[in-house]
Design an enzyme around this catalytic site. Sequence first.
Site, PDB file in Angstrom:
ATOM      1  N   LYS A   2     -12.800  51.280  16.668  1.00 30.07           N
ATOM      2  CA  LYS A   2     -12.053  50.185  17.274  1.00 30.07           C
ATOM      3  C   LYS A   2     -12.420  50.104  18.744  1.00 30.07           C
ATOM      4  O   LYS A   2     -12.238  51.074  19.499  1.00 30.07           O
ATOM      5  CB  LYS A   2     -10.547  50.379  17.117  1.00 30.07           C
ATOM      6  CG  LYS A   2      -9.723  49.301  17.823  1.00 30.07           C
ATOM      7  CD  LYS A   2      -8.223  49.501  17.671  1.00 30.07           C
ATOM      8  CE  LYS A   2      -7.736  48.964  16.348  1.00 30.07           C
ATOM      9  NZ  LYS A   2      -6.248  48.859  16.304  1.00 30.07           N
ATOM     10  N   ASP A  29       4.930  46.801  11.321  1.00 33.97           N
ATOM     11  CA  ASP A  29       4.083  45.673  10.919  1.00 33.97           C
ATOM     12  C   ASP A  29       3.505  45.874   9.524  1.00 33.97           C
ATOM     13  O   ASP A  29       2.339  45.572   9.274  1.00 33.97           O
ATOM     14  CB  ASP A  29       2.956  45.467  11.932  1.00 33.97           C
ATOM     15  CG  ASP A  29       2.386  44.042  11.899  1.00 33.97           C
ATOM     16  OD1 ASP A  29       3.094  43.129  11.410  1.00 33.97           O
ATOM     17  OD2 ASP A  29       1.250  43.839  12.355  1.00 33.97           O
TER      18      ASP A  29
END
Length: 288
Positions: free
Chosen positions: A40, A132
Site C-alpha cells: 500500500k 467499515d
Amino acid sequence: MKQGDIVGLKYRILKRIGQGGNSTVFLAENMVLSNLWAIKAIDRNNPSAIHEMQEVNILKGLNHHMLPRIADLCEDEKHIYIVMDYIEGETLSEILKAEGRIEESRLIDWGKQLCDVLIYLHSRQPPVIYRDLKPSNIILGDSGRLHLVDFGTAKPFKEQTLEDTVYIGTQGYAAPEQFGWGKSDERTDLYNLGMTLFHLATGTHPAMVAHDEIERHLELCGISQRFSSLIKDLVRHDPSKRIGDARTCLTLLNRLDRSHHHGSGSVRSGSFGGRLSLGITGVVHGIG
C-alpha cells in the site's frame, strides 16, 4: 508508480490491484525470495496520511488467520509503503456481482467466520473496532476462508469518548453512531455485519432500502424467518437493542446452522438487547 519500479531495494512492482481515497495498493514481488506481497503506497504529503498510518499501528499488534500481516515498512520522499500479505481471491462484492444473491447456508458460514474475527478484534486491549465491514473489504481465499482487509478506518475503542470525532464508514453499512449519534463500539461492527449479510442475501445495496423495508426485502428473497430475525437484530438503530456482542451472534449462527441440517426450531423476533435465551423450541430473543 508503474510496473517494474523498485520499492525498498527489494520489491518489484508487478501491477496495481487496488485504489482508495488516499492510497494505492500494488502487487509486488520480493526479488530475493521470489514471493508475492501487497504494498500500500500512501502519499506522505496528504493530510489524511496520519489516518492511513493508523492501519500499520493496529495491524502490527494483531495475529489472526483472517487478517493480513505487516511484513515491512519502507518510505521515500513522496510515499510511505506498507508491505503486507497478498491475499489471493475475490472480494464478496465481486462474487455477488458475478453470481447474484448468495444462498443462506453459505451466508451462515461466512457470518460465522466474520464473527470469529470480530471476537478476536473486540477482545484486544483496548478493543479494535473495524468500522467499515462491507463486501468489498472481505476477500474469499482459494481455501474457502474469508479474509478481512483494509484497516484504514479501524480504531482502538476509548471508553471515555462520548461520540466519534471523525465520521467514518460507508453509506448503507454504517451504523447511526458513526454519523454523530454516539460513539462506535463493538455493536457498530455488528450493525455493519448485519447490513453486509443483508446485501449478500438480497443483492440490494442497503443504501437503496429504507430501514423499515429490510424485513420485506428479506422475505421477498426467500430468506428464512430465523435468519431474517438475526439480521434485523443486528441492524437495530438503538445499539442497546442489537445483538450485544460477536460471541452471542456466533452462538445464534451456530444454532441456525444446525437447524439448516435438522430442519427444526423456531424464532420469535423482537428487540434483542444483547441477551440470549436457548430453549427446546430454538432461539428466543430477550426484550430490551
